[in-house]
Design a protein around this motif. Structure first.
Motif, PDB file in Angstrom:
ATOM      1  N   ALA A   1       5.000  14.040  47.430  1.00 19.72           N
ATOM      2  CA  ALA A   1       5.227  15.210  46.575  1.00 19.72           C
ATOM      3  C   ALA A   1       4.169  16.296  46.776  1.00 19.72           C
ATOM      4  CB  ALA A   1       5.281  14.795  45.110  1.00 19.72           C
ATOM      5  N   ARG A   2       3.008  15.908  47.269  1.00 20.49           N
ATOM      6  CA  ARG A   2       1.960  16.898  47.515  1.00 20.49           C
ATOM      7  C   ARG A   2       2.444  17.971  48.494  1.00 20.49           C
ATOM      8  NH1 ARG A   2      -3.822  16.889  47.506  1.00 20.49           N
ATOM      9  NH2 ARG A   2      -4.430  19.040  47.931  1.00 20.49           N
ATOM     10  N   ASP A   3       3.344  17.595  49.395  1.00 17.45           N
ATOM     11  CA  ASP A   3       3.812  18.513  50.427  1.00 17.45           C
ATOM     12  C   ASP A   3       5.135  19.194  50.089  1.00 17.45           C
ATOM     13  OD1 ASP A   3       1.598  17.881  52.038  1.00 17.45           O
ATOM     14  OD2 ASP A   3       2.618  16.106  52.820  1.00 17.45           O
ATOM     15  N   TRP A   4       5.602  19.045  48.863  1.00 16.49           N
ATOM     16  CA  TRP A   4       6.817  19.764  48.471  1.00 16.49           C
ATOM     17  C   TRP A   4       6.586  21.273  48.558  1.00 16.49           C
ATOM     18  CZ3 TRP A   4       8.440  16.926  43.285  1.00 16.49           C
ATOM     19  CH2 TRP A   4       8.995  15.659  43.624  1.00 16.49           C
ATOM     20  N   ASN A   5       7.666  22.010  48.627  1.00 17.88           N
ATOM     21  CA  ASN A   5       7.593  23.474  48.636  1.00 17.88           C
ATOM     22  C   ASN A   5       7.523  23.971  47.188  1.00 17.88           C
ATOM     23  OD1 ASN A   5       7.654  26.155  49.415  1.00 17.88           O
ATOM     24  ND2 ASN A   5       9.875  26.203  49.628  1.00 17.88           N
ATOM     25  N   TRP A   6       6.332  23.846  46.604  1.00 18.39           N
ATOM     26  CA  TRP A   6       6.138  24.173  45.196  1.00 18.39           C
ATOM     27  C   TRP A   6       6.261  25.682  44.960  1.00 18.39           C
ATOM     28  CZ3 TRP A   6       5.483  20.439  41.473  1.00 18.39           C
ATOM     29  CH2 TRP A   6       5.206  19.147  41.933  1.00 18.39           C
ATOM     30  N   GLU A   7       6.865  26.030  43.840  1.00 16.36           N
ATOM     31  CA  GLU A   7       6.927  27.426  43.399  1.00 16.36           C
ATOM     32  C   GLU A   7       6.642  27.462  41.905  1.00 16.36           C
ATOM     33  OE1 GLU A   7      10.079  30.086  44.747  1.00 16.36           O
ATOM     34  OE2 GLU A   7      10.817  28.468  46.035  1.00 16.36           O
ATOM     35  N   VAL A   8       5.954  28.516  41.465  1.00 19.91           N
ATOM     36  CA  VAL A   8       5.609  28.665  40.048  1.00 19.91           C
ATOM     37  C   VAL A   8       5.888  30.102  39.633  1.00 19.91           C
ATOM     38  CG1 VAL A   8       3.829  28.395  38.289  1.00 19.91           C
ATOM     39  CG2 VAL A   8       3.765  26.965  40.360  1.00 19.91           C
ATOM     40  N   ASN A   9       6.748  30.273  38.642  1.00 18.42           N
ATOM     41  CA  ASN A   9       7.091  31.613  38.162  1.00 18.42           C
ATOM     42  C   ASN A   9       7.189  31.630  36.643  1.00 18.42           C
ATOM     43  OD1 ASN A   9       7.786  33.381  40.673  1.00 18.42           O
ATOM     44  ND2 ASN A   9       8.759  31.407  41.080  1.00 18.42           N
ATOM     45  N   VAL A  10       7.096  32.858  36.097  1.00 21.85           N
ATOM     46  CA  VAL A  10       7.147  33.052  34.643  1.00 21.85           C
ATOM     47  C   VAL A  10       8.191  34.111  34.326  1.00 21.85           C
ATOM     48  CG1 VAL A  10       5.879  33.784  32.590  1.00 21.85           C
ATOM     49  CG2 VAL A  10       4.725  32.421  34.361  1.00 21.85           C
ATOM     50  N   ILE A  11       9.066  33.800  33.379  1.00 20.29           N
ATOM     51  CA  ILE A  11      10.062  34.761  32.897  1.00 20.29           C
ATOM     52  C   ILE A  11       9.646  35.236  31.511  1.00 20.29           C
ATOM     53  CG2 ILE A  11      12.439  35.010  32.074  1.00 20.29           C
ATOM     54  CD1 ILE A  11      13.331  33.239  34.350  1.00 20.29           C
ATOM     55  N   THR A  12       9.637  36.542  31.330  1.00 15.97           N
ATOM     56  CA  THR A  12       9.312  37.114  30.027  1.00 15.97           C
ATOM     57  C   THR A  12      10.515  36.953  29.107  1.00 15.97           C
ATOM     58  OG1 THR A  12       7.808  38.716  31.031  1.00 15.97           O
ATOM     59  CG2 THR A  12       8.592  39.194  28.808  1.00 15.97           C
ATOM     60  N   ASP A  13      10.399  36.025  28.184  1.00 17.18           N
ATOM     61  CA  ASP A  13      11.505  35.687  27.295  1.00 17.18           C
ATOM     62  C   ASP A  13      10.930  34.923  26.112  1.00 17.18           C
ATOM     63  OD1 ASP A  13      13.819  33.926  26.243  1.00 17.18           O
ATOM     64  OD2 ASP A  13      14.859  35.209  27.675  1.00 17.18           O
ATOM     65  N   GLU A  14      11.516  35.093  24.929  1.00 26.38           N
ATOM     66  CA  GLU A  14      10.997  34.449  23.723  1.00 26.38           C
ATOM     67  C   GLU A  14      11.314  32.964  23.637  1.00 26.38           C
ATOM     68  OE1 GLU A  14       9.048  35.795  21.005  1.00 26.38           O
ATOM     69  OE2 GLU A  14       8.689  36.992  22.801  1.00 26.38           O
ATOM     70  N   GLN A  15      12.096  32.444  24.564  1.00 27.13           N
ATOM     71  CA  GLN A  15      12.451  31.028  24.520  1.00 27.13           C
ATOM     72  C   GLN A  15      11.212  30.136  24.550  1.00 27.13           C
ATOM     73  OE1 GLN A  15      15.596  29.407  27.056  1.00 27.13           O
ATOM     74  NE2 GLN A  15      16.087  31.497  27.699  1.00 27.13           N
ATOM     75  N   LEU A  16      11.283  29.040  23.792  1.00 28.42           N
ATOM     76  CA  LEU A  16      10.264  28.000  23.883  1.00 28.42           C
ATOM     77  C   LEU A  16      10.750  27.003  24.926  1.00 28.42           C
ATOM     78  CD1 LEU A  16       9.485  27.364  20.089  1.00 28.42           C
ATOM     79  CD2 LEU A  16       8.271  28.838  21.687  1.00 28.42           C
ATOM     80  N   ASN A  17      10.486  27.312  26.192  1.00 29.65           N
ATOM     81  CA  ASN A  17      11.063  26.477  27.230  1.00 29.65           C
ATOM     82  C   ASN A  17      10.224  26.536  28.500  1.00 29.65           C
ATOM     83  OD1 ASN A  17      12.867  24.654  28.260  1.00 29.65           O
ATOM     84  ND2 ASN A  17      14.648  26.017  28.169  1.00 29.65           N
ATOM     85  N   ALA A  18      10.330  25.472  29.289  1.00 21.96           N
ATOM     86  CA  ALA A  18       9.686  25.364  30.592  1.00 21.96           C
ATOM     87  C   ALA A  18      10.420  24.279  31.352  1.00 21.96           C
ATOM     88  CB  ALA A  18       8.209  25.009  30.457  1.00 21.96           C
ATOM     89  N   SER A  19      10.299  24.291  32.688  1.00 24.00           N
ATOM     90  CA  SER A  19      10.984  23.284  33.482  1.00 24.00           C
ATOM     91  C   SER A  19      10.306  23.139  34.832  1.00 24.00           C
ATOM     92  CB  SER A  19      12.463  23.656  33.685  1.00 24.00           C
ATOM     93  OG  SER A  19      12.569  24.821  34.489  1.00 24.00           O
ATOM     94  N   CYS A  20      10.591  22.000  35.474  1.00 25.88           N
ATOM     95  CA  CYS A  20      10.258  21.809  36.887  1.00 25.88           C
ATOM     96  C   CYS A  20      11.470  21.162  37.523  1.00 25.88           C
ATOM     97  CB  CYS A  20       9.012  20.951  37.082  1.00 25.88           C
ATOM     98  SG  CYS A  20       8.589  20.690  38.833  1.00 25.88           S
ATOM     99  N   MET A  21      12.176  21.917  38.335  1.00 26.58           N
ATOM    100  CA  MET A  21      13.366  21.396  39.004  1.00 26.58           C
ATOM    101  C   MET A  21      12.973  20.443  40.126  1.00 26.58           C
ATOM    102  SD  MET A  21      16.123  24.475  39.295  1.00 26.58           S
ATOM    103  CE  MET A  21      17.022  25.058  37.850  1.00 26.58           C
ATOM    104  N   PRO A  22      13.920  19.624  40.592  1.00 25.33           N
ATOM    105  CA  PRO A  22      13.643  18.748  41.721  1.00 25.33           C
ATOM    106  C   PRO A  22      13.040  19.516  42.894  1.00 25.33           C
ATOM    107  CG  PRO A  22      15.771  18.210  40.777  1.00 25.33           C
ATOM    108  CD  PRO A  22      15.295  19.441  40.070  1.00 25.33           C
ATOM    109  N   GLY A  23      12.063  18.903  43.546  1.00 26.11           N
ATOM    110  CA  GLY A  23      11.422  19.535  44.683  1.00 26.11           C
ATOM    111  C   GLY A  23      10.263  20.434  44.331  1.00 26.11           C
ATOM    112  N   GLY A  24       9.932  20.554  43.033  1.00 25.61           N
ATOM    113  CA  GLY A  24       8.730  21.279  42.643  1.00 25.61           C
ATOM    114  C   GLY A  24       8.917  22.734  42.280  1.00 25.61           C
ATOM    115  N   LYS A  25      10.047  23.092  41.684  1.00 26.42           N
ATOM    116  CA  LYS A  25      10.313  24.480  41.295  1.00 26.42           C
ATOM    117  C   LYS A  25       9.990  24.651  39.805  1.00 26.42           C
ATOM    118  CE  LYS A  25      11.919  24.968  45.438  1.00 26.42           C
ATOM    119  NZ  LYS A  25      11.018  25.490  46.485  1.00 26.42           N
ATOM    120  N   ILE A  26       8.795  25.184  39.516  1.00 23.62           N
ATOM    121  CA  ILE A  26       8.294  25.282  38.142  1.00 23.62           C
ATOM    122  C   ILE A  26       8.649  26.641  37.550  1.00 23.62           C
ATOM    123  CG2 ILE A  26       6.215  25.325  36.705  1.00 23.62           C
ATOM    124  CD1 ILE A  26       4.930  23.420  38.765  1.00 23.62           C
ATOM    125  N   LEU A  27       9.093  26.626  36.304  1.00 23.68           N
ATOM    126  CA  LEU A  27       9.435  27.861  35.597  1.00 23.68           C
ATOM    127  C   LEU A  27       8.954  27.761  34.159  1.00 23.68           C
ATOM    128  CD1 LEU A  27      10.962  30.575  35.944  1.00 23.68           C
ATOM    129  CD2 LEU A  27      12.985  29.420  35.034  1.00 23.68           C
TER     130      LEU A  27
END
Length: 268
Positions: free
Chosen positions: A94-120
């Motif tokens: 997993a250290r070598d996954w194609n990790w991405e990290v992004n932030v959406i401006t929105d009032e939602q109380l939410n966060a996620s990490c999709m398979p393969g390391g896609k963090i939001l």
């Protein structure tokens, strides 16, 4: 567990089912057997997740809400940069996954990490709960744990049998006329819908350890879920839709903290 295995056996003639261990147990001891369709690879799920992630980012960019809070984006990416190396304790690849990290401006109380390391992250969960770095690390570790344990692929495998039935399974693997529709349903069931409570409990424990290994105080898990408990009054946020009750999970986290405290002390 036994029922899920029997369901897999029922359709084994079509696609095959196998017992897998996606991660090592770690100090927190997560070692549940998982049952996946052998014809559905982690690579396939990662590709589906990446496509969904890019679609979400494109929509956010079109609405001018993608990564618009510079200080917050840098903060979240810095914490991710400290957490990601710790995934080796559970699965070295997993250290070598194609990790991405992004932030959406929105009032939602939410966060996620999709398979393969896609963090939001949604800005609302940080701002409305006034999260510390250690509390952000707990959420991020929790979400990364879902990806490490391939809970998305596990959910898709379960959906093929318990939600969609053999007709959709056959369509997905080229045995019918509705492969595109089946693929869309697989993404919906496996990647977009909430995780089961057992998966959430696993993610709590693994996330606790990841954050500790990165040098974040494990006690932040308690303060985080206390804040979540306050936020869940009235209409619970989407983030908590299938999560265990805050009170119950806090007690389980308190029980696990002594197991990861030496890791935190060593990382400080």
């Amino acid at each position: 567990m036994r029922n899920r295995f029997l369901v897999c056996l029922a359709v084994a003639g079509l696609v095959g089912c196998e017992s897998v261990q996606t991660t090592q147990g770690g100090a927190v001891g997560v070692d549940r057997d998982q049952y996946m369709f052998s014809s559905l690879s982690a690579t396939q799920v990662d590709q589906m997740a990446a496509e969904s992630y890019q679609k979400i980012l494109a929509e956010a960019k079109a609405q001018n809400v993608l990564n618009t809070k510079d200080a917050m984006v840098k903060r979240v990416r810095r914490i991710a940069g400290e957490l990601i190396p710790t995934v080796e304790a559970f699965r070295p690849d997993a250290r070598d996954w194609n990790w991405e990290v992004n932030v959406i401006t929105d009032e939602q109380l939410n966060a996620s990490c999709m398979p393969g390391g896609k963090i939001l992250f949604f800005s609302g969960i940080i701002e409305r709960l006034d999260l510390t770095d250690a509390e952000i690390a707990q959420i991020m570790g929790h979400e990364i744990a879902h990806a490490l344990r391939e809970h998305g692929r596990e959910a898709i495998s379960r959906a093929y049998t318990t939600q969609m039935g053999t007709q959709v399974v056959g369509a997905l693997f080229g045995l019918g006329q509705m492969s595109m529709q089946a693929a869309d349903m697989a993404v919906q069931y496996g990647l977009m819908l909430p995780n089961s409570r057992s998966n959430e409990s696993e993610a709590d424990l693994i996330g606790l350890e990841l954050a500790a290994r990165a040098g974040y105080d494990p006690n932040a898990a308690v303060s985080l879920w206390q804040k979540m408990a306050g936020a869940s009054q009235g209409n619970p946020p989407a983030f908590l839709s299938t999560h265990p009750s805050p009170g119950g999970r806090i007690e389980k986290l308190k029980e696990a903290i002594p197991r990861v405290m030496p890791l935190y002390e060593a990382a400080r």
